[in-house]
Design a protein around this motif. Structure first.
Motif, PDB file in Angstrom:
ATOM      1  N   LYS A 263      55.275  29.638  -1.241  1.00 28.69           N
ATOM      2  CA  LYS A 263      56.654  30.161  -1.248  1.00 28.69           C
ATOM      3  C   LYS A 263      56.657  31.428  -0.070  1.00 28.69           C
ATOM      4  O   LYS A 263      56.373  32.074  -0.703  1.00 28.69           O
ATOM      5  N   LEU A 264      57.711  30.795   0.578  1.00 28.02           N
ATOM      6  CA  LEU A 264      57.985  32.191   1.650  1.00 28.02           C
ATOM      7  C   LEU A 264      59.383  32.728   1.615  1.00 28.02           C
ATOM      8  O   LEU A 264      59.717  32.694   2.025  1.00 28.02           O
ATOM      9  N   TYR A 265      59.389  33.082   0.500  1.00 29.35           N
ATOM     10  CA  TYR A 265      61.026  33.318  -0.475  1.00 29.35           C
ATOM     11  C   TYR A 265      61.423  34.589   0.388  1.00 29.35           C
ATOM     12  O   TYR A 265      62.618  35.272   1.150  1.00 29.35           O
TER      13      TYR A 265
ATOM     14  N   LYS B 137      62.067  41.060  14.636  1.00 36.53           N
ATOM     15  CA  LYS B 137      60.809  40.612  14.806  1.00 36.53           C
ATOM     16  C   LYS B 137      60.385  40.779  13.230  1.00 36.53           C
ATOM     17  O   LYS B 137      58.956  39.780  13.654  1.00 36.53           O
ATOM     18  N   LYS B 138      60.365  40.857  12.529  1.00 37.60           N
ATOM     19  CA  LYS B 138      59.707  41.011  11.081  1.00 37.60           C
ATOM     20  C   LYS B 138      59.738  39.721  10.371  1.00 37.60           C
ATOM     21  O   LYS B 138      58.639  39.755   9.490  1.00 37.60           O
ATOM     22  N   ALA B 139      60.422  38.900  10.453  1.00 34.40           N
ATOM     23  CA  ALA B 139      61.409  37.134  10.310  1.00 34.40           C
ATOM     24  C   ALA B 139      59.798  36.473  11.333  1.00 34.40           C
ATOM     25  O   ALA B 139      60.071  35.531  10.412  1.00 34.40           O
ATOM     26  N   ARG B 140      59.134  36.585  11.719  1.00 33.38           N
ATOM     27  CA  ARG B 140      58.039  35.801  12.327  1.00 33.38           C
ATOM     28  C   ARG B 140      56.808  35.612  12.002  1.00 33.38           C
ATOM     29  O   ARG B 140      56.187  36.703  11.270  1.00 33.38           O
ATOM     30  N   ILE B 141      56.121  34.562  12.121  1.00 37.34           N
ATOM     31  CA  ILE B 141      55.490  34.130  11.532  1.00 37.34           C
ATOM     32  C   ILE B 141      54.254  33.874  13.203  1.00 37.34           C
ATOM     33  O   ILE B 141      54.756  33.284  13.835  1.00 37.34           O
ATOM     34  N   LYS B 142      52.995  33.952  12.564  1.00 39.63           N
ATOM     35  CA  LYS B 142      51.873  34.481  13.136  1.00 39.63           C
ATOM     36  C   LYS B 142      51.648  32.741  13.304  1.00 39.63           C
ATOM     37  O   LYS B 142      51.850  32.304  12.743  1.00 39.63           O
ATOM     38  N   GLU B 143      51.501  32.481  14.392  1.00 38.92           N
ATOM     39  CA  GLU B 143      50.271  31.147  14.783  1.00 38.92           C
ATOM     40  C   GLU B 143      49.489  31.140  14.569  1.00 38.92           C
ATOM     41  O   GLU B 143      48.848  31.459  15.683  1.00 38.92           O
ATOM     42  N   LYS B 144      49.050  29.973  14.552  1.00 37.20           N
ATOM     43  CA  LYS B 144      47.266  29.514  14.208  1.00 37.20           C
ATOM     44  C   LYS B 144      46.851  29.088  16.013  1.00 37.20           C
ATOM     45  O   LYS B 144      47.779  27.945  15.741  1.00 37.20           O
TER      46      LYS B 144
ATOM     47  N   LEU C  93      64.199  39.550   5.323  1.00 40.58           N
ATOM     48  CA  LEU C  93      63.276  39.919   6.749  1.00 40.58           C
ATOM     49  C   LEU C  93      64.583  39.038   8.267  1.00 40.58           C
ATOM     50  O   LEU C  93      64.635  38.685   7.272  1.00 40.58           O
ATOM     51  N   THR C  94      64.682  40.013   8.838  1.00 44.33           N
ATOM     52  CA  THR C  94      65.436  40.320  10.135  1.00 44.33           C
ATOM     53  C   THR C  94      64.281  40.606  11.105  1.00 44.33           C
ATOM     54  O   THR C  94      63.562  40.949  11.205  1.00 44.33           O
TER      55      THR C  94
ATOM     56  N   ILE D  58      72.256  34.319  11.201  1.00 40.39           N
ATOM     57  CA  ILE D  58      73.343  33.360   9.936  1.00 40.39           C
ATOM     58  C   ILE D  58      71.754  32.646   9.227  1.00 40.39           C
ATOM     59  O   ILE D  58      71.486  31.588  10.397  1.00 40.39           O
ATOM     60  N   GLY D  59      70.990  33.516   8.097  1.00 40.05           N
ATOM     61  CA  GLY D  59      70.039  31.847   8.044  1.00 40.05           C
ATOM     62  C   GLY D  59      70.796  30.738   7.324  1.00 40.05           C
ATOM     63  O   GLY D  59      72.194  30.461   6.196  1.00 40.05           O
ATOM     64  N   VAL D  60      70.272  29.633   7.348  1.00 42.29           N
ATOM     65  CA  VAL D  60      70.089  28.383   7.070  1.00 42.29           C
ATOM     66  C   VAL D  60      69.310  27.504   6.301  1.00 42.29           C
ATOM     67  O   VAL D  60      68.448  27.229   7.036  1.00 42.29           O
TER      68      VAL D  60
END
Length: 120
Positions: free
Chosen positions: A96-98, A106-113, A103-104, A68-70
């Motif tokens: 803004k990352l609305y 692996k799609k909701a992952r953000i690449k790391e710098k 997304l749920t 559940i997204g909080v």
């Protein structure tokens, strides 16, 4: 005029926090008061938005809790924030990352710098 400055200085926490932006994964140590006891809760998630400016600035942190997204909004000048630690620096192209809300997995992952790409 002088009274306003005195009042602002009294309420200002004067804490220095690390610089972070949208897409970064941070841990916020937040003091919670329950009755006469006080404890520090670690809230770790992705910053999806930073709004306001100056001492009115606030940031929204989103985390997944049992699928559940909080989301929680923290005022930057809150006296209840003990510390903010930046865990990962995210590589995102918007402020803004609305879109993460829809997304749920692996799609909701953000690449790391990475450190190599920080030199540029």
């Amino acid at each position: 005029m002088d009274f306003i400055k005195i009042a602002e200085e009294a309420f200002a926490t004067g804490k220095e926090f690390p610089k972070f932006k949208s897409g970064d994964t941070i841990t916020v140590a937040y003091r919670i008061k329950e009755g006469n006891k006080e404890r520090v809760q670690q809230y770790r998630g992705v910053v999806i938005k930073i709004a306001g400016h100056g001492d009115k600035k606030r940031f929204t942190v989103r985390k997944m809790s049992d699928n559940i997204g909080v989301e929680r909004i923290f005022p930057i000048e809150s006296p209840f924030i003990d510390s903010i630690e930046v865990n990962k620096i995210g590589k995102v192209r918007r402020a803004k990352l609305y879109y993460l809300r829809a997304l749920t997995g692996k799609k909701a992952r953000i690449k790391e710098k990475r450190a190599a790409s920080l030199k540029a």
